[in-house]
Scaffold this motif. Structure first.
Motif, PDB file in Angstrom:
ATOM      1  N   ARG A  92       0.822  -1.203   0.000  1.00 17.27           N
ATOM      2  CA  ARG A  92       0.000   0.000   0.000  1.00 17.27           C
ATOM      3  C   ARG A  92       0.863   1.263   0.000  1.00 17.27           C
ATOM      4  O   ARG A  92       0.541   2.247  -0.657  1.00 17.27           O
ATOM      5  CB  ARG A  92      -0.916   0.000   1.226  1.00 17.27           C
ATOM      6  CG  ARG A  92      -1.976  -1.075   1.172  1.00 17.27           C
ATOM      7  CD  ARG A  92      -3.104  -0.761   2.097  1.00 17.27           C
ATOM      8  NE  ARG A  92      -3.733   0.529   1.763  1.00 17.27           N
ATOM      9  CZ  ARG A  92      -4.807   0.989   2.397  1.00 17.27           C
ATOM     10  NH1 ARG A  92      -5.347   0.299   3.399  1.00 17.27           N
ATOM     11  NH2 ARG A  92      -5.331   2.141   2.061  1.00 17.27           N
ATOM     12  N   ILE A  93       1.957   1.205   0.741  1.00 17.14           N
ATOM     13  CA  ILE A  93       2.859   2.362   0.759  1.00 17.14           C
ATOM     14  C   ILE A  93       3.449   2.595  -0.620  1.00 17.14           C
ATOM     15  O   ILE A  93       3.530   3.738  -1.112  1.00 17.14           O
ATOM     16  CB  ILE A  93       3.974   2.149   1.802  1.00 17.14           C
ATOM     17  CG1 ILE A  93       3.385   2.202   3.220  1.00 17.14           C
ATOM     18  CG2 ILE A  93       5.074   3.209   1.648  1.00 17.14           C
ATOM     19  CD1 ILE A  93       4.374   1.836   4.294  1.00 17.14           C
ATOM     20  N   ASN A  94       3.859   1.525  -1.282  1.00 15.45           N
ATOM     21  CA  ASN A  94       4.423   1.651  -2.626  1.00 15.45           C
ATOM     22  C   ASN A  94       3.396   2.223  -3.602  1.00 15.45           C
ATOM     23  O   ASN A  94       3.703   3.093  -4.425  1.00 15.45           O
ATOM     24  CB  ASN A  94       4.912   0.282  -3.105  1.00 15.45           C
ATOM     25  CG  ASN A  94       5.565   0.370  -4.476  1.00 15.45           C
ATOM     26  OD1 ASN A  94       6.519   1.120  -4.653  1.00 15.45           O
ATOM     27  ND2 ASN A  94       5.058  -0.401  -5.422  1.00 15.45           N
ATOM     28  N   THR A  95       2.147   1.746  -3.497  1.00  8.67           N
ATOM     29  CA  THR A  95       1.078   2.253  -4.364  1.00  8.67           C
ATOM     30  C   THR A  95       0.802   3.725  -4.088  1.00  8.67           C
ATOM     31  O   THR A  95       0.610   4.530  -5.010  1.00  8.67           O
ATOM     32  CB  THR A  95      -0.210   1.435  -4.152  1.00  8.67           C
ATOM     33  OG1 THR A  95       0.050   0.050  -4.448  1.00  8.67           O
ATOM     34  CG2 THR A  95      -1.328   1.945  -5.057  1.00  8.67           C
ATOM     35  N   LEU A  96       0.798   4.053  -2.781  1.00  7.06           N
ATOM     36  CA  LEU A  96       0.548   5.438  -2.395  1.00  7.06           C
ATOM     37  C   LEU A  96       1.644   6.362  -2.930  1.00  7.06           C
ATOM     38  O   LEU A  96       1.357   7.461  -3.441  1.00  7.06           O
ATOM     39  CB  LEU A  96       0.462   5.553  -0.878  1.00  7.06           C
ATOM     40  CG  LEU A  96       0.236   6.959  -0.317  1.00  7.06           C
ATOM     41  CD1 LEU A  96      -1.084   7.525  -0.835  1.00  7.06           C
ATOM     42  CD2 LEU A  96       0.247   6.929   1.209  1.00  7.06           C
ATOM     43  N   VAL A  97       2.901   5.916  -2.852  1.00  8.46           N
ATOM     44  CA  VAL A  97       4.012   6.720  -3.352  1.00  8.46           C
ATOM     45  C   VAL A  97       3.882   6.939  -4.855  1.00  8.46           C
ATOM     46  O   VAL A  97       4.075   8.052  -5.369  1.00  8.46           O
ATOM     47  CB  VAL A  97       5.360   6.061  -3.009  1.00  8.46           C
ATOM     48  CG1 VAL A  97       6.516   6.746  -3.752  1.00  8.46           C
ATOM     49  CG2 VAL A  97       5.605   6.104  -1.515  1.00  8.46           C
ATOM     50  N   THR A 136       1.134   6.801  -6.599  1.00  6.50           N
ATOM     51  CA  THR A 136      -0.025   7.657  -6.844  1.00  6.50           C
ATOM     52  C   THR A 136       0.319   9.121  -6.608  1.00  6.50           C
ATOM     53  O   THR A 136      -0.030  10.000  -7.405  1.00  6.50           O
ATOM     54  CB  THR A 136      -1.194   7.248  -5.942  1.00  6.50           C
ATOM     55  OG1 THR A 136      -1.533   5.879  -6.205  1.00  6.50           O
ATOM     56  CG2 THR A 136      -2.410   8.129  -6.203  1.00  6.50           C
ATOM     57  N   LEU A 137       1.023   9.376  -5.500  1.00  6.20           N
ATOM     58  CA  LEU A 137       1.422  10.749  -5.203  1.00  6.20           C
ATOM     59  C   LEU A 137       2.369  11.291  -6.267  1.00  6.20           C
ATOM     60  O   LEU A 137       2.297  12.476  -6.626  1.00  6.20           O
ATOM     61  CB  LEU A 137       2.090  10.813  -3.827  1.00  6.20           C
ATOM     62  CG  LEU A 137       1.173  10.592  -2.626  1.00  6.20           C
ATOM     63  CD1 LEU A 137       1.985  10.568  -1.333  1.00  6.20           C
ATOM     64  CD2 LEU A 137       0.107  11.682  -2.561  1.00  6.20           C
ATOM     65  N   VAL A 189       0.178  12.120  -9.273  1.00  2.00           N
ATOM     66  CA  VAL A 189      -0.609  13.330  -9.004  1.00  2.00           C
ATOM     67  C   VAL A 189       0.298  14.559  -8.998  1.00  2.00           C
ATOM     68  O   VAL A 189      -0.041  15.616  -9.555  1.00  2.00           O
ATOM     69  CB  VAL A 189      -1.351  13.203  -7.669  1.00  2.00           C
ATOM     70  CG1 VAL A 189      -2.005  14.539  -7.286  1.00  2.00           C
ATOM     71  CG2 VAL A 189      -2.406  12.112  -7.743  1.00  2.00           C
ATOM     72  N   GLY A 190       1.475  14.429  -8.374  1.00  4.50           N
ATOM     73  CA  GLY A 190       2.409  15.551  -8.322  1.00  4.50           C
ATOM     74  C   GLY A 190       2.889  15.951  -9.699  1.00  4.50           C
ATOM     75  O   GLY A 190       2.981  17.147 -10.016  1.00  4.50           O
ATOM     76  N   ALA A 191       3.201  14.957 -10.540  1.00  2.96           N
ATOM     77  CA  ALA A 191       3.639  15.265 -11.904  1.00  2.96           C
ATOM     78  C   ALA A 191       2.533  15.950 -12.688  1.00  2.96           C
ATOM     79  O   ALA A 191       2.771  16.902 -13.446  1.00  2.96           O
ATOM     80  CB  ALA A 191       4.078  13.984 -12.606  1.00  2.96           C
TER      81      ALA A 191
END
Length: 233
Positions: A14-19, A21-22, A25-27
């Motif tokens: 989940r942490i890897n997916t969240l990273v 995703t962020l 989104v950031g890009a």
């Protein structure tokens, strides 16, 4: 203890997916910001810039008089919209006086260290500043006290205007055509303008707004000057 492994694996996933995703989104947000900055923010910060060109062509002759067509083109060469507030044309007739003498080179050389302007022609002089044979000025919306037509230019937009001038070849050897534009960014507060005569009898602008009370507004007024000459021979 053995039952805790799936929980740790799930958390890492989940942490890897969240990273990821962020990062996506950031890009995307950075891309949107970059687009908005380049398309809107950056152009709004650029100063206004207008170029002026004048093309002079002999359009005809009658007796000793020459008709000259002047095509004046003003173009927004900046990145932001421009509001033209006024324009002024001055056409000056200049005569050349021919002589058999000229200033010795050593006299000219002796003045170069302190000179702010140098003009030395062999065997002739010019009757500068010459004689004004045409003055013409226009104020546009925002500059005039009364209703006036607007004159706005988008980036890259150009407007041309023709003007016929008549000159007596027995009185002048060439004419000097001078143009001055006054303008601001299209989202700035307009500045009231008027006309005045300079000491050489050429037409010029003067600011009618109270610049002592509105110095920040008057400082935004920009001008562009252009001059060209045409021989009557």
């Amino acid at each position: 203890m053995a039952g805790e492994a799936p929980s740790r694996g799930f958390s890492a996933e989940r942490i890897n997916t969240l990273v990821q995703t962020l990062a996506i989104v950031g890009a995307g947000a950075w891309g949107v910001y970059t687009f908005i900055y380049e398309a809107r923010i950056k152009p709004s910060l650029e100063p206004p810039a207008v170029s002026v060109t004048t093309n002079l062509v002999k359009a005809g002759e009658r007796d000793n008089h020459v008709a000259i067509r002047s095509t004046v083109t003003r173009k927004n060469v900046g990145q932001t919209g421009v509001r033209i507030l006024g324009l002024v044309y001055n056409v000056v007739g200049v005569r050349a006086q021919f002589t058999d003498s000229t200033a010795p080179d050593d006299i000219i050389a002796s003045k170069l260290d302190t000179a702010t302007k140098v003009a030395a022609a062999r065997s002739y002089t010019l009757t500068d500043p010459g004689t004004v044979i045409l003055r013409q000025g226009m104020l546009f919306a925002g500059a005039a006290e009364t209703n006036a037509d607007p004159s706005d230019l988008n980036p890259g937009e150009a407007v041309s205007r023709d003007l016929i001038v008549y000159a007596d070849r027995t009185q002048y050897d060439f004419i000097r055509f001078q143009v001055r534009l006054a303008y601001i960014k299209d989202d700035n507060q307009p500045i009231r303008l008027g006309f005045k005569l300079n000491s050489d009898n050429t037409l010029a602008f003067e600011i009618k707004s109270d610049c002592r009370a509105e110095s920040s507004i008057c400082d935004k007024l920009k001008t562009t000057d252009f001059g060209t000459e045409l021989s009557l021979w």
